[in-house]
Design an enzyme around this catalytic site. Structure first.
Site, mmCIF file in Angstrom:
data_model
loop_
_atom_site.group_PDB
_atom_site.id
_atom_site.type_symbol
_atom_site.label_atom_id
_atom_site.label_comp_id
_atom_site.label_asym_id
_atom_site.label_seq_id
_atom_site.Cartn_x
_atom_site.Cartn_y
_atom_site.Cartn_z
ATOM 1 N N SER A 146 0.831 -1.205 0.000
ATOM 2 C CA SER A 146 0.000 0.000 0.000
ATOM 3 C C SER A 146 0.869 1.260 0.000
ATOM 4 C CB SER A 146 -0.964 -0.041 1.198
ATOM 5 O OG SER A 146 -1.960 0.941 1.088
ATOM 6 N N GLU A 241 -10.102 -4.317 -5.601
ATOM 7 C CA GLU A 241 -9.658 -3.125 -4.867
ATOM 8 C C GLU A 241 -9.572 -1.903 -5.766
ATOM 9 O OE1 GLU A 241 -5.477 -3.055 -3.612
ATOM 10 O OE2 GLU A 241 -5.373 -5.160 -4.159
#
Length: 296
Positions: A146, A241
């Site tokens: 991330s 996502e």
């Protein structure tokens, strides 16, 4: 073989509205608690040695069994606003077991208390520490998830800017590469993503860069950087996502820049699913281990 992915995803969907609207302090506490719960699964298989680096705390995570020559410098996620060692040790432990390498993780300074460029300064400091300890750049894999994937890329770009040697490779889990949020998955995966929302992205982005930043600058969005000369890179992402486009476009840009880059897209998976005790996470980590062994 782990919990059913469908069950885990349904639980994440249940908590998504709460996570999207809770305070920074609550989010940080939640990440720490997740770290405590997940760490217990792997702690029996690794050795953890906490280390005081002065400005921040770190930890070496080492496999108890087979250990290979090399080191992984792991940069944790959390939107540049969250993430302590307990949380970081989830993927650090998995990386140690998958690669056979010692893994070094650390608590880089977080926004909004320490906005850009504090995190990249700390990442460069840890790189310098490894060089001081006698590792060569070719001995080091840089991994991140991330925002940590963003930071891993920014570290490689900073080393390139300084005329220094690149790490042996990059391993990126659901990296955040485009702070402008221009990829189509921000729209097409809006209802599919069980974890992230655009509201969350906007909040942590502003905390890290300030409200008036130009998010297309390469120092924020490595997707738009000159990627020539970066090391071999593995990118893993889930189909569900909103950051999926960040991974797809990054690999496309890396390949156009002449960099060896491999993209793995995991069906019905979510942001940094590798943390979870599910079969697809195990498959992804095994693949990461094979990638590292191929390039070392």
């Amino acid at each position: 073989m782990g919990l059913p992915a469908k069950l885990v995803r349904s639980q994440l969907n249940f908590f998504k509205p709460f996570v999207a609207n809770c305070s920074l302090e609550t989010t940080r506490r939640g990440q720490d608690k997740l770290g405590e719960l997940m760490e217990a699964i792997h702690r029996r298989d690794v050795i953890v040695r906490d280390h005081d680096f002065g400005p921040f705390q770190g930890a070496w995570i080492m496999p108890k069994d087979e250990r290979r020559q090399g080191v992984v410098l792991y940069l944790h996620g959390g939107g540049y606003t969250c993430g302590q060692l307990g949380y970081a040790r989830i993927l650090a432990s998995k990386l140690a077991l998958a690669t056979g390498f010692d893994v070094l993780s650390f608590e880089y300074r977080l926004a909004p208390e320490h906005p850009f460029p504090a995190a990249i300064e700390d990442a460069v400091a840890m790189w310098d520490y490894l060089m001081y300890m006698g590792y060569g750049a070719r001995d080091v894999i840089v991994a991140g998830d991330s925002a940590g994937g963003n930071l891993a890329l920014e570290l490689a770009l900073k080393l390139k800017e300084q005329g220094r040697a690149q790490p042996r490779g990059l391993v990126l889990f659901s990296p955040w590469t485009d702070m402008t949020a221009s990829g189509k998955s921000y729209r097409t995966c809006k209802t599919l993503d069980p974890m992230l929302t655009m509201e969350y992205i906007a909040a942590v982005r502003e905390a890290y860069t300030g409200p008036d930043a130009d998010w297309s600058r390469p120092c924020y969005s490595p997707l738009f950087a000159d990627l020539r000369g970066l090391p071999p890179t593995l990118v893993q992402v889930g189909t569900n996502e909103i950051l999926k486009s960040d991974s797809e476009r990054l690999v496309e840009h890396l390949q156009k820049a002449g960099v060896y880059a491999q993209l793995e897209v995991y069906p019905e998976c979510w942001h940094v699913f590798q943390q979870m005790p599910i079969r697809r996470a195990a498959v992804a980590m095994e693949s990461a281990g094979r990638f590292v062994q191929r390039i070392i």
